[in-house]
Design a protein around this motif. Sequence first.
Motif, short mmCIF file in Angstrom:
data_model
loop_
_atom_site.label_atom_id
_atom_site.label_comp_id
_atom_site.label_asym_id
_atom_site.label_seq_id
_atom_site.Cartn_x
_atom_site.Cartn_y
_atom_site.Cartn_z
N MET A 167 1.00 -1.12 0.03
CA MET A 167 0.15 -0.05 0.21
C MET A 167 0.83 1.05 0.00
SD MET A 167 -3.19 -0.92 0.28
CE MET A 167 -4.26 -2.21 0.77
N THR A 168 0.46 2.22 -1.05
CA THR A 168 1.39 3.58 -1.12
C THR A 168 0.25 4.35 -1.77
OG1 THR A 168 3.24 4.79 -1.74
CG2 THR A 168 2.48 2.60 -3.08
N ALA A 209 -4.26 3.69 -1.56
CA ALA A 209 -4.21 3.54 -0.06
C ALA A 209 -2.99 4.38 0.53
CB ALA A 209 -4.14 2.21 0.37
N VAL A 210 -3.06 4.95 1.82
CA VAL A 210 -2.14 5.68 2.36
C VAL A 210 -1.27 4.85 3.17
CG1 VAL A 210 -1.81 7.33 4.16
CG2 VAL A 210 -3.69 7.42 2.87
N LYS A 211 -1.42 3.70 3.68
CA LYS A 211 -0.39 3.00 4.52
C LYS A 211 -1.11 1.60 4.98
CE LYS A 211 3.89 3.06 6.29
NZ LYS A 211 4.91 2.99 5.50
N THR A 212 -0.26 0.64 5.31
CA THR A 212 -0.86 -0.45 5.88
C THR A 212 0.19 -0.96 7.19
OG1 THR A 212 -1.05 -2.98 5.67
CG2 THR A 212 0.54 -1.83 4.28
N LYS A 213 -0.60 -1.27 8.22
CA LYS A 213 0.02 -1.71 9.45
C LYS A 213 0.40 -3.23 9.38
CE LYS A 213 0.32 -1.08 14.34
NZ LYS A 213 -0.54 -0.49 15.66
#
Length: 375
Positions: free
Chosen positions: A154-155, A248-252
Amino acid sequence: MGKPLNVGIIGCGAIIAQYLANFRRLEDISLVAVADLDPARAKAVAAGYDGVRAMSVDGLLAADDVDLVLNLTIPAAHAEVALKAIAAGKSVYGEKPLAATTAEARRVLDAARDAGVVVGCAPDTVLGTGVQTARKAIDDGLIGAPISATATMMTPGHERWHPNPDFYYQPGGGPLLDMGPYYVSALVNMLGPVVSVVGAASHTRAGRTIGSGPRAGEVVPVNIDSHVTGILVHASGALSTLVMSFDAVKTKSPNIEIHGELGSLVVPDPNYFDGDVELFTLGSDAWETLPVSAGYVDSGRGFGIADLAATPAGAEPRAGGRLAYHVLEVMESVLESARSGSAVPIDSTASRPALVELTFLPGTTVDGEVQEISA
């Protein structure tokens, strides 16, 4: 065998720096020539690397002392350059993907077979200790029979940092074709070939604003799907879910997780060569970090070429053309399924490459001790 593989590089863009740094460490690789459509870039590389000649593309292809061409051109030119190298009687190793389409990639493999030369292809990140330690854990039965995997990237998009991101948002680009080779290659290494796929895709913005460089503020049109989800059915019966996004912004969540009957593995980012592999087994109450147990230690881009050089004649390299073709077909088919709404069978296959035993370059220091095991 018994002498260094003489390599000539076509394409002197940003990625070449990583290859040059590792070529200096690899005794089985000898860089002899570089070429670029911009002669000044080739001259700049040659000036910083002893014994390397800056040449025209045609001159490098004709050079008698070049055994293998490292193809670092843009994806749209991969097949054209590879075919020219093969026609000149040279083996070829390319940056990912193998070609822009499977039709072009098939022509490359067919030409290499007819010419009796070898085709290799990035990513060779799968040969590092991250993916290989996870592969060994699976082979050793630590998670039992594999059931499923998730692979997530995700970026919000490369235009934030790349000064010329246009190609990421045109046909042949997008998150799947750009970053998918790392993830799909890792999944095939760990779980085996794919027999069918289902895909879905979307995009949220018609334009992207460049965030750096002389074109900062310019809007780039988006002509591809920038969020792609795929389900890969492996021949083993395992199911992998793939999510690749420029939206998407980010994934944890971890980059890759592998789940089996007896446990689960966290696999480090396949865009890198190392990282911790974590195991949670049935009945335990905590994650365990596994010791590094397989792969090229402290490796980087170019180790796939050294591995190719050490591959016995007639055998397929671990980072070989057949695997790269299979990975490209899987990705192309996910996008086809997203358009059609139907499952797509995969015609090609690729054997799981042999495990890379734990391997150090001579002189590598681990925990303060110099290692003597040679790659």
